[in-house]
Design an enzyme around this catalytic site. Structure first.
Site, PDB file in Angstrom:
ATOM      1  N   SER A 124     -22.947  21.430 -25.042  1.00  0.00           N
ATOM      2  CA  SER A 124     -22.270  22.716 -25.193  1.00  0.00           C
ATOM      3  C   SER A 124     -22.649  23.718 -24.106  1.00  0.00           C
ATOM      4  O   SER A 124     -21.813  24.519 -23.677  1.00  0.00           O
ATOM      5  CB  SER A 124     -22.529  23.316 -26.577  1.00  0.00           C
ATOM      6  OG  SER A 124     -23.911  23.354 -26.858  1.00  0.00           O
ATOM      7  N   HIS A 175     -25.750  28.534 -24.974  1.00  0.00           N
ATOM      8  CA  HIS A 175     -24.327  28.827 -24.783  1.00  0.00           C
ATOM      9  C   HIS A 175     -24.143  30.007 -23.829  1.00  0.00           C
ATOM     10  O   HIS A 175     -23.354  29.935 -22.878  1.00  0.00           O
ATOM     11  CB  HIS A 175     -23.670  29.145 -26.123  1.00  0.00           C
ATOM     12  CG  HIS A 175     -23.596  27.977 -27.046  1.00  0.00           C
ATOM     13  ND1 HIS A 175     -23.070  28.068 -28.326  1.00  0.00           N
ATOM     14  CD2 HIS A 175     -23.987  26.676 -26.893  1.00  0.00           C
ATOM     15  CE1 HIS A 175     -23.137  26.883 -28.905  1.00  0.00           C
ATOM     16  NE2 HIS A 175     -23.689  26.035 -28.063  1.00  0.00           N
TER      17      HIS A 175
END
Length: 218
Positions: A124, A175
């Site tokens: 991610s 992230h």
């Protein structure tokens, strides 16, 4: 076959992530913390105290369960098929890899500061790096690349971050770090070519500078 020709790096990354997931799943389970640690998941004490820095890279190709893998690969596919043809294979690969590493580094520093010692894995951070790179490239292309606009990308990024913060067990720092790193790496690497159009007006020779993207040249 057409996707492989147009976005070979995107397809290759998806295949590598999927194959590694299957190997991990059938050799001990992708949701088995100990097995994931043995396979290379990121864990701050091992990285900092034992110098196992390879985990910063290997953890990018590990996923906790099928939904984790599928979500990341779907976003990578959607963004990769739009970004890779514009930036080119090498630059796209560098945005993915170094953006993901940037996200993992920021996550590690945060763990050091907060005194956390959680097991971390997933693509991610790298996917968010592709998202950040996409935002910059769209800005350079006056607000649109293919069917994506800056507004759409910012909304996508905002919702993705929101769902991360609204969920448990998500490495949100990675992230954010991936998003910022991807944007900065794209700033460094991506410079649309400039061509000079020579036009003759009367007796004067003038140069008209036009900025074009690589996809317009081929």
């Amino acid at each position: 076959m057409e996707e492989i020709k147009k976005e070979p790096v995107t397809v290759l990354l998806i295949l590598i992530n999927t194959l590694i997931f299957l190997v991990v799943e059938f050799t001990g389970g992708s949701e088995n913390g100990q097995h994931m640690l043995e396979c290379g998941a990121a864990y701050a004490p091992l990285i900092l105290e034992q110098g196992q820095w390879y985990r910063m890279f290997s953890s990018m190709f590990l996923h906790f369960g099928a939904p984790h893998l599928i979500n990341n690969m779907l976003v990578l596919f959607v963004l990769g098929q739009r970004l890779e043809p514009v930036t080119g294979k090498i630059k796209f690969f560098l945005i993915y890899i170094f953006g993901g590493l940037g996200g993992n580094m920021l996550s590690l520093f945060f763990d050091m500061y907060a005194g956390n010692a959680s097991l971390s894995a997933g693509a991610s951070g790298a996917v968010f790096a592709v998202m950040g790179g996409m935002i910059y490239v769209i800005i350079r292309h006056r607000g649109r690349v293919a069917d994506l606009t800056v507004r759409q990308m910012l909304i996508m990024a905002a919702f993705s971050l929101y769902f991360g913060f609204a969920s448990e067990g998500v490495d949100n720092v990675a992230h954010i770090g991936g998003l910022l790193s991807g944007f900065l790496i794209a700033v460094i690497l991506y410079h649309p070519r400039k061509i000079w159009k020579t036009v003759l007006t009367g007796s004067a020779l003038k140069r008209d500078v036009s900025t074009v993207c690589l996809s317009d040249l081929f």
